[in-house]
Design an enzyme around this catalytic site. Structure first.
Site, PDB file in Angstrom:
ATOM      1  N   ASP A   1     -16.313   4.168   2.425  1.00 52.00           N
ATOM      2  CA  ASP A   1     -16.348   2.910   3.168  1.00 52.00           C
ATOM      3  C   ASP A   1     -17.710   2.232   3.156  1.00 52.00           C
ATOM      4  O   ASP A   1     -17.815   1.057   3.540  1.00 52.00           O
ATOM      5  CB  ASP A   1     -15.895   3.123   4.613  1.00 52.00           C
ATOM      6  CG  ASP A   1     -14.387   3.200   4.751  1.00 52.00           C
ATOM      7  OD1 ASP A   1     -13.690   2.825   3.790  1.00 52.00           O
ATOM      8  OD2 ASP A   1     -13.897   3.633   5.810  1.00 52.00           O
TER       9      ASP A   1
ATOM     10  N   ARG B   1       0.846  -1.195   0.000  1.00 53.25           N
ATOM     11  CA  ARG B   1       0.000   0.000   0.000  1.00 53.25           C
ATOM     12  C   ARG B   1       0.885   1.251   0.000  1.00 53.25           C
ATOM     13  O   ARG B   1       1.686   1.465   0.915  1.00 53.25           O
ATOM     14  CB  ARG B   1      -0.942  -0.011   1.208  1.00 53.25           C
ATOM     15  CG  ARG B   1      -1.918  -1.167   1.168  1.00 53.25           C
ATOM     16  CD  ARG B   1      -2.802  -1.239   2.400  1.00 53.25           C
ATOM     17  NE  ARG B   1      -3.755  -0.137   2.468  1.00 53.25           N
ATOM     18  CZ  ARG B   1      -4.687  -0.028   3.413  1.00 53.25           C
ATOM     19  NH1 ARG B   1      -4.773  -0.945   4.369  1.00 53.25           N
ATOM     20  NH2 ARG B   1      -5.520   0.998   3.407  1.00 53.25           N
TER      21      ARG B   1
END
EC number: 2.5.1.19
Length: 408
Positions: free
Chosen positions: A291, A98
């Site tokens: 999200d 990431r």
């Protein structure tokens, strides 16, 4: 642990108490480390918050934050200002994939001493803490809000505060405003005008008083989905929530009206109720609350309606590439899904394939987003224990409201 969720019916009236917001808790844990007189109540019991707490409290040189992306970003900034302290900040194999260049470069603009211990642009990081006197930073506005919040959280401890200039359209504004509101709440002066954010230096903050963390709206999303997929009249009461929430995912209350779910605030609780509603294809721009994209997509599929969700570019660098994961797993169930770098389109469908195994990709939100489909068909959630990252009591709470399940 693989979990078979058997076709279930949600109890007509249920009540669940959800622990504190992970987003608020992790911000406040960092502020508490900077200002020890801060007292927290109703903190998140998530793995991510436990990892954050352990990293802040231990004296180990190597800080392993596993899958916790928020902790990686916040702690990178935190240790950059811990004078004389050297740490290696590392994580899981996925965490090492990431990117973190944007945050590292922003901190380097402030003269922070951070190097890459393995691959350029990715964790693990070697951080040598130092006193920072520079106070101006510029970065692109469409990056993860966690990069921005990481800088803002350490800003009051910088000798000259911080002036942060954001270039372009700002992503996830509610999360930035949450960080600023928490700083304001402990007595730090902040300003957010146009694309410039300033945070004043504050050696000490207001006298100690308990800060009560609001329960997590992201966790509430799964119960919104359950109510949407349930019979007319089904109610679930969730606590503890505020009508003037700092959390961007509180947009759920408005979005789920499209699915016949009403939200009523009663004291410190919300009551979700399924009502009659004419269903149709929906379009949502989720730049401020990405999200909840997985939950909304699965809800639409369960209801047999289509959707187009945009503003999702940050989902590609989460625990997994959430857009591709959604396409894969919804496709197994019979959905027709297409994705781009920042959007997802689901076509209306009337069929849901039975006994499908849902791969979770080490992503807690994949497991929880697909669970409500047990109201439509038997479904297997693989590696179901992954929910502990943000919501350790999830499966127990589903059993409490009527879901049937067994290990397989």
């Amino acid at each position: 642990m693989n979990l078979l969720l058997k076709s279930s019916i949600c109890n007509p009236q249920s009540a669940i108490c959800i622990s504190g917001s992970k987003s608020e808790t992790n911000r406040l844990l960092l502020l508490q480390a900077l200002y020890p007189n801060i007292i927290l109540e109703n903190s998140s019991n998530s793995d991510d918050s436990e990892v954050m707490t352990k990293a802040l409290q231990s004296n180990d040189e190597i800080k392993d934050i596993h899958h916790a992306g928020t902790a990686m970003r916040f702690l990178t900034a935190f240790y950059a200002i811990q004078e004389g302290k050297v740490v290696i900040l590392t994580g899981s194999s996925r965490m090492k994939e990431r990117p973190i260049t944007i945050l590292v470069e922003a901190l380097r603009q402030l003269d922070a001493d951070i190097t890459y211990a393995e691959n350029e642009g990715f964790p693990p990081l070697r951080i040598t803490g130092k006193k920072i006197t520079k106070h101006k930073v510029t970065l692109k506005a469409d990056v993860s809000s966690q990069y921005i919040s990481a800088l803002l959280l350490i800003a009051p401890k910088l000798e000259n505060g911080l002036e942060l200039t954001l270039e372009g359209e700002i992503t996830s504004v509610p999360y930035i405003k949450m960080t600023l509101a928490l700083l304001d709440g402990i007595g730090v002066k902040t300003s957010f005008v146009g694309n410039t954010i300033t945070v004043a230096h504050a050696e000490v903050v207001a006298e100690a008083k308990p800060i009560i963390v609001e329960s997590d709206w992201s966790s509430a999303s799964y119960f919104y989905s359950i109510v949407a997929l349930s019979d007319i009249g089904t109610e679930i009461t969730l606590s503890s929530y505020r009508e003037n929430s700092l959390q961007g995912d509180s947009a759920l209350a408005e979005i789920y009206k499209n699915f016949g779910v009403t939200t009523t605030f009663v004291g410190n609780s919300i009551v979700l109720k399924k009502t009659v509603c004419e269903l149709q294809v929906i379009t949502c721009h989720l730049n401020a609350s990405p999200d909840i994209a997985q939950t909304i997509a699965v809800t639409c599929f369960g209801l047999g309606i289509g959707c187009r969700l945009t503003g999702l570019h940050t989902l590609k660098i989460k625990e997994t590439d959430r857009l591709e994961a959604l396409k894969n797993e919804l496709g197994k169930l019979g959905a027709n899904v297409s994705v781009t770098n920042d959007s997802l389109t689901l076509e209306p469908s009337s069929e849901i394939k039975e006994n499908i195994r849902i791969k979770t990709y080490q992503d807690h939100r994949m497991a929880m987003a697909f669970a409500p489909l047990a109201l439509r068909t038997d479904i297997v959630i693989e590696a179901a224990e992954v929910v502990s990252k943000s919501y350790p009591d999830f499966w127990k709470d589903l059993e409490d409201i009527g879901f049937r399940m067994a290990r397989v």
